[in-house]
Design a protein around this motif. Structure first.
Motif, PDB file in Angstrom:
ATOM      1  N   ASP A  20      49.083  25.222  57.342  1.00 42.57           N
ATOM      2  CA  ASP A  20      49.101  26.398  58.229  1.00 42.57           C
ATOM      3  C   ASP A  20      47.695  26.679  58.753  1.00 42.57           C
ATOM      4  O   ASP A  20      46.708  26.273  58.142  1.00 42.57           O
ATOM      5  CB  ASP A  20      49.553  27.638  57.444  1.00 42.57           C
ATOM      6  N   CYS A  21      47.616  27.422  59.839  1.00 45.58           N
ATOM      7  CA  CYS A  21      46.317  27.922  60.295  1.00 45.58           C
ATOM      8  C   CYS A  21      46.044  29.178  59.471  1.00 45.58           C
ATOM      9  O   CYS A  21      46.587  30.246  59.754  1.00 45.58           O
ATOM     10  CB  CYS A  21      46.336  28.244  61.789  1.00 45.58           C
ATOM     11  N   PHE A  22      45.202  29.025  58.437  1.00 47.03           N
ATOM     12  CA  PHE A  22      45.015  30.140  57.494  1.00 47.03           C
ATOM     13  C   PHE A  22      44.384  31.345  58.175  1.00 47.03           C
ATOM     14  O   PHE A  22      44.540  32.469  57.730  1.00 47.03           O
ATOM     15  CB  PHE A  22      44.198  29.674  56.270  1.00 47.03           C
ATOM     16  N   PRO A  57      48.448  19.378  72.342  1.00 48.13           N
ATOM     17  CA  PRO A  57      47.409  18.392  72.687  1.00 48.13           C
ATOM     18  C   PRO A  57      46.158  18.429  71.808  1.00 48.13           C
ATOM     19  O   PRO A  57      45.246  17.629  72.020  1.00 48.13           O
ATOM     20  CB  PRO A  57      47.068  18.728  74.148  1.00 48.13           C
ATOM     21  N   GLU A  58      46.096  19.324  70.827  1.00 48.85           N
ATOM     22  CA  GLU A  58      44.985  19.277  69.864  1.00 48.85           C
ATOM     23  C   GLU A  58      45.212  18.193  68.797  1.00 48.85           C
ATOM     24  O   GLU A  58      44.350  17.969  67.955  1.00 48.85           O
ATOM     25  CB  GLU A  58      44.825  20.638  69.167  1.00 48.85           C
ATOM     26  N   CYS A  59      46.398  17.540  68.834  1.00 51.29           N
ATOM     27  CA  CYS A  59      46.663  16.455  67.885  1.00 51.29           C
ATOM     28  C   CYS A  59      45.933  15.186  68.321  1.00 51.29           C
ATOM     29  O   CYS A  59      45.593  15.022  69.494  1.00 51.29           O
ATOM     30  CB  CYS A  59      48.156  16.131  67.829  1.00 51.29           C
ATOM     31  N   GLY A 117      38.557  33.559  62.051  1.00 53.09           N
ATOM     32  CA  GLY A 117      37.904  32.756  63.088  1.00 53.09           C
ATOM     33  C   GLY A 117      38.765  31.552  63.443  1.00 53.09           C
ATOM     34  O   GLY A 117      39.902  31.439  63.002  1.00 53.09           O
ATOM     35  N   CYS A 118      38.216  30.643  64.241  1.00 52.58           N
ATOM     36  CA  CYS A 118      38.952  29.413  64.584  1.00 52.58           C
ATOM     37  C   CYS A 118      38.056  28.243  64.210  1.00 52.58           C
ATOM     38  O   CYS A 118      36.906  28.160  64.662  1.00 52.58           O
ATOM     39  CB  CYS A 118      39.268  29.408  66.078  1.00 52.58           C
ATOM     40  N   VAL A 119      38.584  27.352  63.381  1.00 51.67           N
ATOM     41  CA  VAL A 119      37.789  26.213  62.902  1.00 51.67           C
ATOM     42  C   VAL A 119      37.309  25.364  64.089  1.00 51.67           C
ATOM     43  O   VAL A 119      36.165  24.905  64.113  1.00 51.67           O
ATOM     44  CB  VAL A 119      38.625  25.373  61.906  1.00 51.67           C
ATOM     45  N   VAL A 170      39.264  27.213  75.887  1.00 50.23           N
ATOM     46  CA  VAL A 170      39.133  28.642  75.572  1.00 50.23           C
ATOM     47  C   VAL A 170      38.855  28.888  74.085  1.00 50.23           C
ATOM     48  O   VAL A 170      38.288  29.921  73.716  1.00 50.23           O
ATOM     49  CB  VAL A 170      40.400  29.398  76.075  1.00 50.23           C
ATOM     50  N   ASN A 171      39.200  27.928  73.224  1.00 55.15           N
ATOM     51  CA  ASN A 171      38.909  28.038  71.787  1.00 55.15           C
ATOM     52  C   ASN A 171      37.422  27.805  71.549  1.00 55.15           C
ATOM     53  O   ASN A 171      37.007  26.771  71.018  1.00 55.15           O
ATOM     54  CB  ASN A 171      39.707  26.997  70.985  1.00 55.15           C
ATOM     55  N   CYS A 172      36.598  28.756  71.984  1.00 51.44           N
ATOM     56  CA  CYS A 172      35.156  28.672  71.763  1.00 51.44           C
ATOM     57  C   CYS A 172      34.598  30.090  71.789  1.00 51.44           C
ATOM     58  O   CYS A 172      35.266  31.030  72.249  1.00 51.44           O
ATOM     59  CB  CYS A 172      34.493  27.806  72.842  1.00 51.44           C
ATOM     60  N   ALA A 198      37.244  19.457  66.479  1.00 50.89           N
ATOM     61  CA  ALA A 198      38.687  19.318  66.257  1.00 50.89           C
ATOM     62  C   ALA A 198      39.234  20.533  65.504  1.00 50.89           C
ATOM     63  O   ALA A 198      38.499  21.207  64.777  1.00 50.89           O
ATOM     64  CB  ALA A 198      38.983  18.047  65.472  1.00 50.89           C
ATOM     65  N   CYS A 199      40.523  20.755  65.685  1.00 52.86           N
ATOM     66  CA  CYS A 199      41.234  21.807  64.953  1.00 52.86           C
ATOM     67  C   CYS A 199      41.636  21.224  63.600  1.00 52.86           C
ATOM     68  O   CYS A 199      42.236  20.144  63.548  1.00 52.86           O
ATOM     69  CB  CYS A 199      42.472  22.204  65.759  1.00 52.86           C
ATOM     70  N   ASN A 200      41.362  21.957  62.537  1.00 55.55           N
ATOM     71  CA  ASN A 200      41.657  21.410  61.205  1.00 55.55           C
ATOM     72  C   ASN A 200      43.149  21.400  60.881  1.00 55.55           C
ATOM     73  O   ASN A 200      43.563  20.824  59.898  1.00 55.55           O
ATOM     74  CB  ASN A 200      40.891  22.175  60.115  1.00 55.55           C
TER      75      ASN A 200
HETATM   76 FE1  SF4 Z   1      41.909  27.291  65.868  1.00 52.09          FE
HETATM   77 FE2  SF4 Z   1      43.449  25.265  65.066  1.00 52.09          FE
HETATM   78 FE3  SF4 Z   1      43.956  27.707  64.179  1.00 52.09          FE
HETATM   79 FE4  SF4 Z   1      44.436  27.047  66.742  1.00 52.09          FE
HETATM   80  S1  SF4 Z   1      45.463  26.237  64.917  1.00 52.09           S
HETATM   81  S2  SF4 Z   1      43.432  28.913  66.015  1.00 52.09           S
HETATM   82  S3  SF4 Z   1      42.727  25.650  67.141  1.00 52.09           S
HETATM   83  S4  SF4 Z   1      42.094  26.503  63.792  1.00 52.09           S
END
Ligand code: SF4
Ligand code: 13P
Length: 303
Positions: free
Chosen positions: A259-261, A196-198, A82-84, A110-112, A168-170
């Motif tokens: 990393d994005c696990f 830009p998620e920073c 999934g996406c945090v 779009v991250n929803c 927010a993105c973790n």
């Molecule tokens: Fe979601 Fe962040 Fe991973 Fe991108 S980096 S997929 S926003 S958790």
């Protein structure tokens, strides 16, 4: 035959394509037919004539592919990817928030989830957000969800006062400005690029802000032989492929905690199994799909 060759064979047999995000593992990007940012992936998903789309990314990206392709089989190597950030916004909470601001339009990153998209008027990605927001009437009242950092960035760049969801993105939200300052001190004069998620304090220190694809383009077209990169480490594979002579300095380099696990849950083994067994398949309620399609179509028409 090794796993890579078996995957290539299965793709041919089944008229399947593999779409992958830049944050996936190098071996995943190697077997993909297309690697891109969210906008490029959505566009490619909308245009493909393959019968099967295997999505190596995170859940909302596969959902986007399904929304755009109801008649195609969309396979997801690991449904737990999934996406945090997407998980920060539940549809029922957004519905309640919308009810408080009935004169506001809902603009969603779009991250929803598909359910959040279904409640939205327009979807944006980090690759087209500024361009699309600038096309909206200046006095349009807007709720922006779920990424507060991206929303804040759009507000600052466009002079808007969108109401921001507190999501927010973790990965990106955990980058500390001290780490960027340390890299800048270690590599004086080296330009930096950031997603830009920073958080704002990092974006203000970056020389370029953009989506993964925009950062890649910027770096490729630049004369600078070195860059500080403020985004997830998976992008290194494509950066080095495109720019074999350039050097890159990453935040917290080599520390898997950053990393994005979820992106890393895609691997050759589960891609092979998914193609072979044609599961796990992403299925979606047709009413939900139709509602989520409208704001996505608007995005594709406007961008
Ligand atoms: Fe979601 Fe962040 Fe991973 Fe991108 S980096 S997929 S926003 S958790
Ligand atoms: P991009 O659309 O810029 O690739 O971003 C997707 C994402 O999830 C970033 O964390």
């Amino acid at each position: 035959m090794n796993l890579k060759d078996q995957i290539t064979e299965l793709k041919k047999q089944k008229n399947a394509i593999i779409l992958a995000h830049y944050y996936t593992l190098p071996e995943v990007q190697e077997v993909a037919d297309y690697v891109g940012d969210s906008l490029g992936l959505a566009r490619t998903a909308a245009e493909t004539d393959a019968d099967i789309i295997l999505f190596a990314g995170v859940h909302f990206m596969a959902e986007t592919a399904k929304i755009l392709n109801p008649d195609k089989k969309v396979l997801v190597p690991d449904m737990r990817a999934g996406c945090v950030l997407a998980n920060c916004c539940k549809a029922e909470n957004l519905e309640a928030f919308k009810a408080k601001y009935p004169d506001h339009k809902v603009l969603s990153y779009v991250n929803c989830s598909a359910a959040v998209k279904a409640l939205s008027d327009l979807i944006v990605t980090s690759g087209n957000a500024l361009r699309l927001v600038n096309q909206l009437p200046e006095d349009e009242k807007i709720i922006f969800c779920p990424d507060g950092n991206l929303g804040d960035y759009i507000n600052r760049m466009t002079g808007r006062e969108m109401l921001l969801w507190d999501g927010a993105c973790n990965v990106h939200d955990r980058y500390e400005v001290e780490e960027l300052e340390r890299l800048k001190k270690e590599h004086p004069g080296v330009p930096s690029v950031a997603h830009p998620e920073c958080r704002r304090e990092l974006l203000e220190k970056a020389d370029f802000v953009g989506s993964t694809a925009a950062m890649l383009k910027h770096i490729h077209e630049s004369d600078s032989p070195e860059f500080i990169v403020v985004t997830e480490s998976g992008i290194r594979y494509e950066l080095e492929r495109q720019n074999p002579d350039k050097k890159f300095y990453f935040m917290y380099d080599g520390d898997p905690k950053h990393d994005c696990f979820n992106m890393k849950k895609n691997n050759l083994e589960n891609i092979y199994q998914a193609l072979l067994n044609e599961e796990p398949e992403l299925v979606m309620d047709e009413e939900l799909r139709k509602q989520a399609l409208l704001p996505l179509q608007r995005m594709l028409e406007m961008s």
